[in-house]
Design an enzyme around this catalytic site. Structure first.
Site, short mmCIF file in Angstrom:
data_model
loop_
_atom_site.label_atom_id
_atom_site.label_comp_id
_atom_site.label_asym_id
_atom_site.label_seq_id
_atom_site.Cartn_x
_atom_site.Cartn_y
_atom_site.Cartn_z
N SER A 147 0.85 -1.20 0.00
CA SER A 147 0.00 0.00 0.00
C SER A 147 0.87 1.24 0.00
CB SER A 147 -0.85 -0.01 1.28
OG SER A 147 -1.35 1.28 1.58
N TYR A 160 -3.32 0.08 10.10
CA TYR A 160 -3.16 -0.32 8.69
C TYR A 160 -1.75 0.01 8.21
CZ TYR A 160 -4.45 -0.56 3.71
OH TYR A 160 -4.53 -0.88 2.36
P1 NAP Z 1 -12.06 -4.99 -0.30
O1 NAP Z 1 -12.90 -4.68 -1.48
O2 NAP Z 1 -12.49 -4.58 1.06
O3 NAP Z 1 -11.73 -6.56 -0.33
C1 NAP Z 1 -11.05 -7.13 0.76
C2 NAP Z 1 -11.09 -8.62 0.59
O4 NAP Z 1 -10.40 -9.22 1.68
C3 NAP Z 1 -12.50 -9.17 0.56
O5 NAP Z 1 -12.63 -10.07 -0.51
C4 NAP Z 1 -12.60 -9.93 1.88
O6 NAP Z 1 -13.36 -11.11 1.75
C5 NAP Z 1 -11.17 -10.32 2.13
N1 NAP Z 1 -10.91 -10.59 3.55
C6 NAP Z 1 -10.93 -9.72 4.57
N2 NAP Z 1 -10.65 -10.35 5.72
C7 NAP Z 1 -10.46 -11.67 5.41
C8 NAP Z 1 -10.14 -12.84 6.15
N3 NAP Z 1 -9.95 -12.78 7.48
N4 NAP Z 1 -10.02 -14.01 5.50
C9 NAP Z 1 -10.21 -14.07 4.16
N5 NAP Z 1 -10.51 -13.01 3.38
C10 NAP Z 1 -10.63 -11.82 4.02
O7 NAP Z 1 -10.61 -4.33 -0.47
P2 NAP Z 1 -9.72 -3.98 -1.75
O8 NAP Z 1 -9.73 -2.52 -1.96
O9 NAP Z 1 -10.05 -4.90 -2.88
O10 NAP Z 1 -8.29 -4.34 -1.14
C11 NAP Z 1 -7.67 -5.58 -1.36
C12 NAP Z 1 -6.26 -5.46 -0.83
O11 NAP Z 1 -5.61 -4.34 -1.43
C13 NAP Z 1 -6.20 -5.22 0.67
O12 NAP Z 1 -5.06 -5.87 1.21
C14 NAP Z 1 -5.98 -3.70 0.77
O13 NAP Z 1 -5.33 -3.34 1.97
C15 NAP Z 1 -5.10 -3.49 -0.41
N6 NAP Z 1 -5.05 -2.14 -0.95
C16 NAP Z 1 -6.21 -1.50 -1.32
C17 NAP Z 1 -6.10 -0.23 -1.90
C18 NAP Z 1 -7.32 0.54 -2.36
O14 NAP Z 1 -7.16 1.76 -2.59
N7 NAP Z 1 -8.48 -0.07 -2.49
C19 NAP Z 1 -4.86 0.35 -2.08
C20 NAP Z 1 -3.71 -0.32 -1.63
C21 NAP Z 1 -3.83 -1.57 -1.08
P3 NAP Z 1 -14.92 -11.16 2.20
O15 NAP Z 1 -15.60 -10.08 1.44
O16 NAP Z 1 -15.35 -12.51 1.88
O17 NAP Z 1 -14.92 -10.88 3.67
C1 GCO Z 2 -6.91 5.16 3.28
C2 GCO Z 2 -7.04 4.26 2.10
C3 GCO Z 2 -5.67 3.75 1.70
C4 GCO Z 2 -5.79 2.81 0.55
C5 GCO Z 2 -4.48 2.26 0.16
C6 GCO Z 2 -3.56 3.30 -0.37
O1 GCO Z 2 -7.81 5.16 4.13
O2 GCO Z 2 -5.89 5.89 3.31
O3 GCO Z 2 -7.91 3.17 2.39
O4 GCO Z 2 -5.07 3.13 2.80
O5 GCO Z 2 -6.60 1.75 0.88
O6 GCO Z 2 -3.89 1.48 1.15
O7 GCO Z 2 -2.47 2.63 -0.98
#
Ligand code: NAP
Ligand code: GCO
Length: 267
Positions: A147, A160
């Protein structure tokens, strides 16, 4: 081998955690399109079923299982089941993650632990479960979804940021400890991506204006937009393929340039 063939995932078994939707869904879809046999997991059968249907709509056949990545017994059972019924896992993407946005001094220790458990302890548990068979097979790819918060802090995301900062170093340590077995462990660092996780930061305001954070992010991003999960697909295929066999311990930021940019200067 022709250079583009090195990006193929034909014959590979890929496990993407938390891929019923969001970033995981995009990465898993790309792996299936690149020829991999794809397995994903999540916490609820309902969302697994919806996820499988969504993959099917893309013409993709994948395997979905309920498995809480924080529970070592469930993880070991899932990995054993996959190895028995499908094959040794060649590619693991530690994508499952949660976030809690609370000022640190208002966050309980239990809430802090919950985030660390999913975002840092679980990638350790998952990686430990798949590495022995990768060593036996002679190769493996582990991709940790990091992230911006692996590099930067901001208000309300202490747990986080601590988890994602730790995940960056876990990535480097797995690379260091298991590189000699032809296992590459790298991170992919999405910028701000439009998924359910960031939906609260993009909510249209009662007066119809953009959320202040939405404006903040587009002002901090040279690409002047939020990322889409699809922006991560090709970089994730690269990190999972033979094309990245000499890339190890690297965090590939896919952030539209946020980390390079000081922010829009006053006119
Ligand atoms: P999201 O839509 O909230 O999806 C999160 C996923 O994680 C869901 O499929 C959820 O499954 C699963 N999950 C959560 N807790 C779990 C557990 N204990 N066991 C198994 N599965 C679990 O989030 P996203 O935005 O796609 O993010 C996915 C990854 O990218 C995360 O690691 C997040 O930190 C990272 N990320 C996101 C962003 C962003 O801007 N969106 C940026 C950087 C990094 P269920 O729905 O079945 O609970
Ligand atoms: C926040 C956002 C970010 C993104 C991502 C950025 O609240 O700042 O959720 O943390 O999810 O991790 O890379």
């Amino acid at each position: 081998m022709a250079v583009l063939d090195r990006f193929s995932l034909e014959g590979k078994v890929a496990l993407v955690t938390g891929a019923s939707h969001g970033i995981g869904f995009a990465i898993a879809s790309a792996y299936a399109q690149a020829g991999a046999t794809v397995i994903f997991n999540g916490t609820s059968q309902e969302r697994i079923d919806k996820g499988i249907a969504a993959y099917k709509e893309l013409g993709l056949e994948v395997h979905g299982y309920v498995c809480d990545v924080t529970k070592e017994d469930q993880v070991n059972e899932l990995v054993a089941k996959i190895e028995k019924e499908i094959g040794v896992i060649d590619i693991l993407v530690n994508n499952a993650g949660i976030i809690k946005r609370t000022p640190m001094c208002e966050m309980t220790a239990d809430e802090f632990r919950q985030v660390i458990d999913v975002d840092l302890n679980a990638p350790f548990i998952m990686s430990k479960a798949v590495i022995p068979s990768m060593i036996k097979k002679g190769h493996g790819k582990i991709i940790n979804v990091c992230s911006m918060m692996s590099e930067l802090g901001r208000e309300t995301v202490s747990a986080y940021a601590a988890a994602k900062g730790g995940l960056k170093m876990l990535t480097k340590n797995i690379a260091s400890e298991y590189g000699e077995f032809n296992i590459q462990c790298n991170g992919i660092g999405p910028g701000y991506i439009a998924t359910s996780q960031t939906a609260p930061l993009r909510e249209v305001q009662p007066d119809g204006s953009k959320h202040p954070f939405d404006q903040f992010i587009t002002g901090r991003t040279p690409a002047a937009r939020w990322g889409d999960p699809e922006d991560l697909q090709a970089p994730a295929v690269f990190l999972a393929s033979d094309a990245s066999d000499f890339v190890n311990g690297h965090i590939l930021y896919v952030d539209g340039g946020i980390l390079a940019y000081f922010g829009k200067q006053p006119k």
